[in-house]
Design a protein around this motif. Structure first.
Motif, PDB file in Angstrom:
ATOM      1  N   GLY A 115      46.074  47.858  34.316  1.00  0.00           N
ATOM      2  CA  GLY A 115      45.960  47.825  35.765  1.00  0.00           C
ATOM      3  C   GLY A 115      47.177  48.388  36.466  1.00  0.00           C
ATOM      4  O   GLY A 115      48.104  48.912  35.855  1.00  0.00           O
ATOM      5  N   SER A 116      47.163  48.290  37.795  1.00  0.00           N
ATOM      6  CA  SER A 116      48.274  48.794  38.586  1.00  0.00           C
ATOM      7  C   SER A 116      49.378  47.752  38.660  1.00  0.00           C
ATOM      8  O   SER A 116      49.120  46.551  38.617  1.00  0.00           O
ATOM      9  CB  SER A 116      47.794  49.152  39.995  1.00  0.00           C
ATOM     10  N   VAL A 146      52.695  45.521  40.214  1.00  0.00           N
ATOM     11  CA  VAL A 146      53.314  45.030  41.446  1.00  0.00           C
ATOM     12  C   VAL A 146      54.646  45.762  41.565  1.00  0.00           C
ATOM     13  O   VAL A 146      55.455  45.734  40.636  1.00  0.00           O
ATOM     14  CB  VAL A 146      53.533  43.511  41.403  1.00  0.00           C
ATOM     15  N   ILE A 204      51.386  45.157  46.379  1.00  0.00           N
ATOM     16  CA  ILE A 204      50.419  44.630  45.415  1.00  0.00           C
ATOM     17  C   ILE A 204      49.097  45.350  45.640  1.00  0.00           C
ATOM     18  O   ILE A 204      48.562  45.356  46.751  1.00  0.00           O
ATOM     19  CB  ILE A 204      50.214  43.107  45.590  1.00  0.00           C
ATOM     20  N   ASN A 205      48.571  45.967  44.592  1.00  0.00           N
ATOM     21  CA  ASN A 205      47.312  46.703  44.681  1.00  0.00           C
ATOM     22  C   ASN A 205      46.507  46.395  43.416  1.00  0.00           C
ATOM     23  O   ASN A 205      46.724  47.001  42.368  1.00  0.00           O
ATOM     24  CB  ASN A 205      47.588  48.199  44.807  1.00  0.00           C
ATOM     25  N   LYS A 206      45.606  45.439  43.512  1.00  0.00           N
ATOM     26  CA  LYS A 206      44.894  44.942  42.345  1.00  0.00           C
ATOM     27  C   LYS A 206      43.375  45.006  42.549  1.00  0.00           C
ATOM     28  O   LYS A 206      42.877  44.759  43.644  1.00  0.00           O
ATOM     29  CB  LYS A 206      45.290  43.487  42.049  1.00  0.00           C
ATOM     30  N   GLU A 207      42.668  45.313  41.449  1.00  0.00           N
ATOM     31  CA  GLU A 207      41.217  45.314  41.458  1.00  0.00           C
ATOM     32  C   GLU A 207      40.685  43.968  40.962  1.00  0.00           C
ATOM     33  O   GLU A 207      41.276  43.352  40.082  1.00  0.00           O
ATOM     34  CB  GLU A 207      40.680  46.432  40.540  1.00  0.00           C
ATOM     35  N   ARG A 257      38.403  41.885  38.724  1.00  0.00           N
ATOM     36  CA  ARG A 257      37.915  42.210  37.388  1.00  0.00           C
ATOM     37  C   ARG A 257      36.395  42.299  37.332  1.00  0.00           C
ATOM     38  O   ARG A 257      35.831  43.172  36.673  1.00  0.00           O
ATOM     39  CB  ARG A 257      38.416  41.158  36.394  1.00  0.00           C
ATOM     40  N   GLY A 270      38.892  45.144  45.780  1.00  0.00           N
ATOM     41  CA  GLY A 270      40.236  44.804  45.355  1.00  0.00           C
ATOM     42  C   GLY A 270      41.045  44.148  46.456  1.00  0.00           C
ATOM     43  O   GLY A 270      40.554  43.887  47.572  1.00  0.00           O
TER      44      GLY A 270
END
Length: 224
Positions: free
Chosen positions: A32-33, A35, A52-55, A57, A63
């Motif tokens: 993932g991306s 932090v 913070i750029n999170k998908e 799951r 996201g």
């Protein structure tokens, strides 16, 4: 806000052991991306940025995106230059996302926000551009944001690092300047650690009251 600034400074101290361990820890597979945490210590003060750029799951294309900026002069006991945005994002097409959430500064307070972002990301080049609307009332602000990050490889672990990041806000009702900045970074990257020289130029309000800061920056990509 003073408590928030102290917490940010404390987080900065925690980065030190991460830097030392980066030299000896085995390279693990990243997922993932990251932090992204960055600090700048300069001639006039301190600045930090966390992205913070999170998908999610189990939810396709959906996201979470958050950016926190804090800046304070060394002489300030209570900084008013802070921004936090928290958004849900939806990937419409490859590289194109829409955002909806809240935006906070000590001056404007908590306001709804929506944005569109185009991002092109590769190992060498990152390019982002985003128009944003902050607030849905008479005091609404239109914002333009752009960032270019260039990091060509030197060898397997070292890269040249450079970044230009800019923002411009103006009120929709009268077109007056509300907030703008330009951040420049130049240095090197070792694996997930970047460091070098940096500068921040900030301008506030219709009078464009300026604040400048020149110094050294440190940035860490933290994967989980």
């Amino acid at each position: 806000m003073e408590k928030l600034f102290k917490q940010s400074a404390f987080v900065t101290l925690l980065i030190s052991p991460v830097i030392l361990s980066a030299q000896t820890a085995p390279v693990e597979q990243k997922q993932g991306s990251p932090v992204i945490m960055e600090v700048l210590a300069g001639n006039n003060g301190y600045a930090s940025q966390m992205i913070i750029n999170k998908e999610f799951r189990d939810i396709s294309r959906l996201g979470f995106f958050s950016v926190t900026n804090i800046s304070s002069k060394w002489s300030e006991k209570l900084s008013q230059d802070a921004m936090n945005q928290v958004n849900l994002k939806f990937d419409v097409l490859k590289g194109v996302s829409v955002f909806g959430g809240v935006h906070y500064t000590p001056v404007t307070g908590l306001r709804p926000t929506t944005a569109l972002m185009y991002a092109k990301v590769s190992e060498i080049l990152v390019f982002m551009v985003s128009p944003r609307l902050i607030g849905f009332d008479e005091g609404s602000i239109i914002e333009g944001f752009a960032m270019v990050e260039y990091k060509p490889a030197i060898n397997d672990v070292w890269r040249v690092y450079s970044r230009a990041q800019g923002l411009y806000d103006q009120t929709i009702s009268d077109g007056r300047h509300a907030r703008s900045y330009l951040m420049l970074r130049a240095g090197l990257s070792y694996r997930d650690l970047s460091f070098g020289l940096g500068s921040n130029w900030d301008a506030f309000g219709p009078e464009k009251i300026t604040k400048e800061n020149y110094g050294a920056f440190l940035s860490v990509n933290m994967f989980n």
